[in-house]
Enzyme design. Structure first.
Site, short mmCIF file in Angstrom:
data_model
loop_
_atom_site.label_atom_id
_atom_site.label_comp_id
_atom_site.label_asym_id
_atom_site.label_seq_id
_atom_site.Cartn_x
_atom_site.Cartn_y
_atom_site.Cartn_z
N ASP A 1 0.85 -1.19 0.00
CA ASP A 1 0.00 0.00 0.00
C ASP A 1 0.89 1.24 0.00
OD1 ASP A 1 -3.21 0.55 1.11
OD2 ASP A 1 -1.76 2.19 1.03
N ILE A 2 0.56 2.19 -0.87
CA ILE A 2 1.38 3.39 -1.04
C ILE A 2 1.26 4.35 0.15
CG2 ILE A 2 -0.25 4.92 -2.24
CD1 ILE A 2 2.01 5.22 -4.39
N ASN B 1 -12.90 -3.25 2.79
CA ASN B 1 -13.93 -2.19 2.82
C ASN B 1 -14.91 -2.30 1.65
OD1 ASN B 1 -13.00 -0.79 5.14
ND2 ASN B 1 -11.36 0.13 3.94
N GLU C 1 -12.44 3.16 -0.89
CA GLU C 1 -11.92 4.31 -1.65
C GLU C 1 -11.64 3.94 -3.11
OE1 GLU C 1 -7.63 6.39 -1.97
OE2 GLU C 1 -8.19 5.77 0.05
N HIS D 1 -10.35 -5.32 -2.80
CA HIS D 1 -9.00 -5.50 -2.27
C HIS D 1 -9.08 -5.89 -0.81
CE1 HIS D 1 -10.16 -1.26 -2.00
NE2 HIS D 1 -9.44 -1.19 -0.89
N HIS E 1 -6.92 -5.85 2.62
CA HIS E 1 -5.74 -5.27 3.27
C HIS E 1 -5.14 -6.32 4.22
CE1 HIS E 1 -6.81 -0.85 2.62
NE2 HIS E 1 -7.99 -1.42 2.40
P1 AMP Z 1 -9.80 1.39 0.77
O1 AMP Z 1 -10.10 2.53 1.67
O2 AMP Z 1 -10.08 0.05 1.39
O3 AMP Z 1 -10.47 1.54 -0.59
O4 AMP Z 1 -8.25 1.42 0.54
C1 AMP Z 1 -7.62 1.76 -0.66
C2 AMP Z 1 -6.14 1.69 -0.42
O5 AMP Z 1 -5.48 1.77 -1.67
C3 AMP Z 1 -5.59 2.82 0.46
O6 AMP Z 1 -4.99 2.25 1.62
C4 AMP Z 1 -4.58 3.51 -0.45
O7 AMP Z 1 -3.43 3.96 0.23
C5 AMP Z 1 -4.26 2.42 -1.45
N1 AMP Z 1 -3.76 2.89 -2.75
C6 AMP Z 1 -4.33 3.81 -3.55
N2 AMP Z 1 -3.60 3.99 -4.67
C7 AMP Z 1 -2.54 3.14 -4.58
C8 AMP Z 1 -1.41 2.86 -5.40
N3 AMP Z 1 -1.21 3.47 -6.60
N4 AMP Z 1 -0.52 1.95 -4.98
C9 AMP Z 1 -0.69 1.32 -3.79
N5 AMP Z 1 -1.74 1.54 -2.97
C10 AMP Z 1 -2.65 2.45 -3.35
#
Ligand code: AMP
Length: 122
Positions: free
Chosen positions: A29-30, A85, A91, A96, A98
């Site tokens: 995760d970034i 989520n 988001e 996905h 985590h």
């Molecule tokens: P969620 O709130 O469950 O949708 O989490 C989305 C996750 O994706 C967040 O923790 C972000 O930091 C992660 N994320 C978004 N863009 C990227 C990316 N380009 N590379 C890695 N992680 C990402």
């Protein structure tokens, strides 16, 4: 489709990929909640828990077990949490899971160092 995870899967944008097979990709995760925070995503674009097929979901859980074991051992994390989520709290609108390592004391590491530590050969 304007999906950031599809772009990662297709190699259109870079990622710190720690695992890949025919069905899923896992990458760091970034914006991590903790050192080693990893996302497991299906290669086929799928919105959420309600729309993902059973076979892919089962596979993701098995990959989560393998990755969690591997990452926590390599990063010396004594525990981990899984989060998934849906709806307005999702988001990125591509399923996905985590995998979030947990530490007794906060552990800070640069994402590049985390990547090297996880992917270095045994
Ligand atoms: P969620 O709130 O469950 O949708 O989490 C989305 C996750 O994706 C967040 O923790 C972000 O930091 C992660 N994320 C978004 N863009 C990227 C990316 N380009 N590379 C890695 N992680 C990402």
């Amino acid at each position: 489709m304007d999906c950031v995870f599809c772009k990662i899967i297709n190699g259109e944008i870079p990622s710190y990929k720690v695992y890949e097979d025919d069905i899923v990709v896992a990458f760091l995760d970034i914006n991590p909640f903790s050192t080693g925070h990893t996302l497991i995503v299906p290669k086929v674009h799928t919105l959420d828990l309600e729309t993902i097929d059973d076979e892919t979901l089962n596979h993701i859980m098995m990959v989560a077990r393998k990755i969690a074991k591997d990452i926590t051992r390599k990063l010396d994390a004594p525990g981990y949490t899984l989060i998934q989520n849906n709806g307005f709290v999702e988001e990125v609108k591509h399923f996905h899971l985590h995998v979030i390592p947990k530490y007794k004391k906060d552990k800070k590491m640069d994402i590049k160092d985390v990547y090297e530590k996880i992917t270095q050969s045994e």
